[in-house]
Design a protein around this motif. Structure first.
Motif, mmCIF file in Angstrom:
data_model
loop_
_atom_site.group_PDB
_atom_site.id
_atom_site.type_symbol
_atom_site.label_atom_id
_atom_site.label_comp_id
_atom_site.label_asym_id
_atom_site.label_seq_id
_atom_site.Cartn_x
_atom_site.Cartn_y
_atom_site.Cartn_z
ATOM 1 N N PHE A 86 -11.144 3.129 -8.050
ATOM 2 C CA PHE A 86 -11.790 3.378 -6.775
ATOM 3 C C PHE A 86 -12.573 2.140 -6.366
ATOM 4 O O PHE A 86 -12.926 1.295 -7.203
ATOM 5 C CB PHE A 86 -12.697 4.605 -6.836
ATOM 6 N N GLY A 87 -12.845 2.027 -5.061
ATOM 7 C CA GLY A 87 -13.561 0.876 -4.546
ATOM 8 C C GLY A 87 -14.005 1.100 -3.119
ATOM 9 O O GLY A 87 -13.522 2.009 -2.437
ATOM 10 N N ASP A 88 -14.924 0.233 -2.630
ATOM 11 C CA ASP A 88 -15.469 0.387 -1.280
ATOM 12 C C ASP A 88 -14.530 -0.176 -0.222
ATOM 13 O O ASP A 88 -14.360 0.411 0.839
ATOM 14 C CB ASP A 88 -16.833 -0.316 -1.186
ATOM 15 N N ALA A 89 -13.940 -1.327 -0.496
ATOM 16 C CA ALA A 89 -13.058 -1.941 0.504
ATOM 17 C C ALA A 89 -12.013 -2.801 -0.183
ATOM 18 O O ALA A 89 -12.303 -3.514 -1.141
ATOM 19 C CB ALA A 89 -13.867 -2.796 1.479
ATOM 20 N N VAL A 90 -10.798 -2.707 0.325
ATOM 21 C CA VAL A 90 -9.680 -3.496 -0.175
ATOM 22 C C VAL A 90 -9.021 -4.189 1.009
ATOM 23 O O VAL A 90 -8.650 -3.536 1.985
ATOM 24 C CB VAL A 90 -8.648 -2.623 -0.915
ATOM 25 N N LYS A 91 -8.899 -5.505 0.932
ATOM 26 C CA LYS A 91 -8.309 -6.273 2.021
ATOM 27 C C LYS A 91 -7.119 -7.055 1.509
ATOM 28 O O LYS A 91 -7.220 -7.780 0.533
ATOM 29 C CB LYS A 91 -9.344 -7.235 2.615
ATOM 30 N N ARG A 92 -5.999 -6.884 2.215
ATOM 31 C CA ARG A 92 -4.779 -7.587 1.825
ATOM 32 C C ARG A 92 -4.699 -8.897 2.590
ATOM 33 O O ARG A 92 -4.670 -8.913 3.822
ATOM 34 C CB ARG A 92 -3.560 -6.735 2.109
#
Length: 863
Positions: free
Chosen positions: A176-182
């Motif tokens: 889990f995480g707050d934000a993921v950017k590709r």
């Protein structure tokens, strides 16, 4: 194989919500916004039963996207479609589901979100409306993995995406995480990502990284990494770099254990690194540091090439400084197995250690502490001729740790030719008839020969015992396939053994006239020793049946198998053979000494007999018929016609029964037919009724409950997942660590209870004046599931003769959801002391643990 620090797969699934191939698919996707939906203009809503639209346009997305929802709002002028209520967008194998999906065709952007829980919103006041929760979170699936987040965004054109507070399960863990950017098809940036094997929404523990960069199917770089217990941070690492490969072995740091010892002060144990070098090799290095005394370094290397070779090299080194002494200790082990070709194999095992008490002082493993031999050997074997011919070459050394003696063999070469006919049966070339063997076709032979060069030495001043010889053994046998008189099986054999030596002992003499010590001279040269013997045997089977037809028993059967054999061997100590020398002591008593080693002395012309009895029972009829072996009762003995006295050998009796699969009983006895003279302290040639000289009785009863599937009693992952190295790679560090770590008291967590009770009684009274007795009760493998999470283990040996417990261990196991705890207390016996450990249950995180040990079994602290 253990994945150390367990960060190898961390956040992988979280970050890769769209694999590279899926990203390309979305880049090529488009939908015609004028699809003919029933709503028509801005703000119009389609019927909940509206069918998905899928036609191509020139908006920059050039493939088909299918979508559906309970309500579809198509705003053609704005180039936007709103999908509400069980919204779904699908492209090939990729599916996104959410409560609300917005597709902005002009911006090439897809936004998936959850929707407010209206039931909760209606139940609160206007001032509390911000407390409402979301439902129907966005779910991304590519056919293999599924990921959930509060919000998902993806730009078709730039191939960049973002996930807000995502969570998924992957490789037995939760991410889990707050934000993921590709930022690239195979590169992701993550903010505040976390990993845990705990399945709760608020996990009992997790690892968190503030900034991370993930290279798909390559590696993960993070800084910093913080280990949390609940919400409490316990440890921090400035940065970490680890593998992000989905399968196989994972390189990483081995987390250490901390503790204190009264003798050695504070210590840091098992700090190290596991390195999966490549598909054919891995390495494990660990270091123990003790504040007051020094260090203990351990390493283990595995290598393998499937179908070719495999092996390992392990070792340890310690440098410790105590108040009264300074120690430098080490050990080294090597194993290698190689398949040279289909018929040739090489096996090498070598062990070395600096002193006799290395494992006794530094290991908590019972087997290692009791092992008092160091064995090294190398063996090359080859087979040919359809397996009938075998040759092996062996080099070995065996060292006795206690006495310091050693036996070195350099080399031993052995060749064997399996049994075959001297004159084989001539086959019928047409193949229509099977030839009948003649009597001479039934004469079989087999051959074995070996060359040995061995040296035995000890710590005394005595000269080494050297044995160099070549031995040939030829055995001839004849067995008539047709039974004599229709019921008697008969066979005979002749064995010839020739040994070649490069030395022998000669000129035996007493060292002085007043001593009994005999000395000799060693004469080098070529010497031969020839031995032979002859034997014949006969046997048959006798059956008796009885049909009681009571209590479901339909038949009882007794099978008696009597056999008798006769063997002859001349007296090779006689002067005419030249293998012995005779000298006379001061009392004119002849003393004979063997010029070689192992030459049989005394003529043997003996008859041996045996009667084996098997009692069986049959119950049921037809398909329900079942045969049960009740018990075996066997007798054997012999008579030596060539002996001067005491010609009758001892009568051996054995009884064995297994009335149930979990219950076995056995008893062995020996009786003598001669009276024991209490003055001469030996048996004399006076025939009596059989006198008991030894007895051993054993009984074993094993019990256990049925296997369960409850979470508390599920068997743990072994912690040794197979990787590219196969079983060898999977054991990286495992076998070596077991040399030092205490053995586990629990081996069947999936069984609610089990126990093994055994009783053994032994009496030896060859000399009635000096009778030896021993009796033990062993309670072993006792495991009991006390509650859903508590398990008890117990082991005990009780000496009935001394009326005391000689060995006892009590163990407790506690399932702590995603953690587990174990406490072992060796109350008495070898390794007296205690061991306590709490660790994460997941196999790849088991090195995250807290442990404490003490007692005589521990090098860290005594009681």
């Amino acid at each position: 194989m253990t994945r150390h620090i367990a960060l190898a797969p961390i956040f992988y699934c979280l970050l890769v919500f769209v694999p590279g191939t899926v990203a390309a698919q979305f880049k090529a996707a488009t939908v015609d916004t004028g699809s003919g939906l029933s709503a028509g203009g801005a703000g119009g809503l389609a019927s909940p039963q509206a069918r998905p639209a899928s036609t191509a346009t020139s908006t920059g997305v050039d493939a088909v996207v299918s979508y559906s929802a309970e309500s579809i709002d198509s705003r053609k002028a704005e180039g936007v479609i709103y999908l509400l209520g069980r919204a779904q967008v699908q492209y090939k194998d990729v599916t996104i589901k959410a409560g609300r999906i917005t597709i902005k065709w002009n911006e090439n952007l897809l936004i998936a979100e959850g929707v407010p829980d209206t039931v909760l919103a209606d139940s609160v006041t206007a001032t509390d409306s911000l407390q409402s929760k979301l439902k129907d979170y966005p779910v991304f699936s590519d056919g293999n993995e599924t990921m959930v987040g509060e919000r998902m965004e993806y730009n078709f054109k730039s191939e960049k995406g973002r996930i807000v507070r995502g969570r998924t399960e992957f490789q037995k863990g939760y991410y889990f995480g707050d934000a993921v950017k590709r930022v690239d098809p195979t590169v992701f940036n993550v903010a505040n990502g976390a990993y845990s094997t705990c399945d709760r929404e608020d996990p009992h523990f997790h690892f968190r990284g503030k900034k991370m960069k993930v290279m798909v199917d390559d590696k993960v770089v993070a800084k910093p990494i913080v280990f949390y217990l609940g919400k409490i941070p316990l440890a921090i690492f400035p940065f970490a770099m680890f593998s992000a490969q989905e399968d196989g072995r994972q390189s990483g740091i081995i987390l250490p254990q901390f503790g204190t010892s009264p003798v050695e002060g504070r210590y840091l144990r098992n700090l190290g690194y596991y390195w999966a070098t490549n598909d054919y090799m891995d390495m494990r290095f660990t270091l123990d540091f003790f504040e007051k005394t020094g260090i203990l370094f351990r390493s283990h290397v595995n290598y393998a090439l499937r179908y070719k070779f495999s092996g390992s090299v392990s070792g340890s080194f310690t440098r410790k400084n105590f108040e009264t002494r300074s120690e430098r200790r080490w050990n080294l082990r090597m194993q290698h197995s190689q398949t040279i070709d289909a018929n040739t194999n090489l096996s090498v095992n070598a062990s070395f250690q600096s002193n006799n008490n290395f494992f006794r002082e530094f290991s908590n493993n019972r087997d290692q502490r009791l092992n008092r031999q160091i064995v090294s050997n190398a063996t090359l074997t080859r087979r040919w001729g359809e397996g009938r011919n075998n040759i092996s070459v062996n080099l070995s050394q065996t060292r006795d740790i206690e006495s310091g003696s050693k036996n070195t063999v350099l080399p031993q070469i052995r060749y064997t030719r399996n049994r075959g006919a001297i004159i084989p049966v001539r086959e019928d070339k047409s193949g229509r008839t099977r030839p009948v063997p003649k009597w001479f076709n039934l004469i079989q032979y087999n051959y074995s020969g070996f060359l040995t060069n061995s040296v035995r030495s000890d710590t005394t001043d005595r000269p080494d015992d050297i044995d160099r010889r070549v031995q040939h053994d030829i055995a001839l046998s004849y067995t008539n396939p047709n039974k004599l008189f229709g019921w008697l099986s008969w066979g005979q054999s002749f064995t010839y053994d020739e040994d070649w030596f490069d030395r022998r002992n000669e000129d035996f003499r007493f060292e002085t006239d007043s001593t009994s010590t005999i000395i000799s001279d060693e004469n080098k040269g070529f010497f031969a020793r020839r031995l032979f013997n002859y034997s014949t045997n006969a046997s048959t089977n006798i059956y008796g049946t009885f049909s009681p037809n009571v209590f479901g028993i339909t038949a009882l059967r007794h099978r008696m198998s009597p056999s008798i054999s006769f063997s002859y061997r001349p007296d090779f100590s006689a002067p005419r053979w030249g293998y012995y020398e005779t000298l006379f002591n001061a009392d004119s008593v002849a003393v004979r000494r063997d010029r070689f080693s192992g030459t049989p002395a005394g003529r043997s012309m003996s008859m041996n007999y045996s009667v084996n009895n098997l009692f069986q029972m049959k119950v049921g009829n037809g398909e329900k018929e079942k045969k049960i072996d009740l018990f075996n009762l066997n007798f054997s003995g012999g008579y030596n016609f060539a002996a001067d006295s005491l010609r009758m050998s001892k009568l051996s009796s054995s009884f064995r029964a297994s009335p149930r699969r979990n219950l076995s009983v056995s008893m062995n006895m020996r009786h003598s037919f001669y009276r024991f003279n209490r003055t001469l302290l030996r048996e004399v040639d006076s025939f009596i009724l059989p006198r008991l000289t030894s007895l051993r009785f054993d009984a074993r009863w094993s019990l256990g409950g049925k296997q369960t599937t409850s979470s508390a009693s599920q068997p743990r992952d072994s912690g040794l997942p197979a990787g590219p190295l196969g079983d060898v790679g999977a054991r990286a560090g495992g076998d070596y660590a077991s040399d030092f770590d205490p053995e586990s008291a629990f081996s069947a967590l999936s069984i609610p209870w089990r126990a093994s009770l055994s009783f053994s009684y032994n009496i030896t009274r060859s000399n009635p004046l000096n009778t030896f007795k021993s009796a033990y009760v062993d309670l072993r493998n006792v495991e009991l599931q006390l509650t859903r999470n508590w398990r008890l283990g117990y082991r005990m040996r009780y000496d009935l003769e001394r009326t005391e417990i000689v060995d006892q261990r009590l163990s407790f196991y506690r399932d702590l959801h995603c953690w587990e705890a174990r406490f072992d207390w060796n109350v008495s016996g070898i390794g007296k002391g205690y061991y306590f450990i709490v660790n994460i249950k997941a196999s790849h995180l088991r090195q995250v643990k807290v442990e404490r040990r003490g007692g005589t079994s521990s090098v860290f602290s005594p009681f």
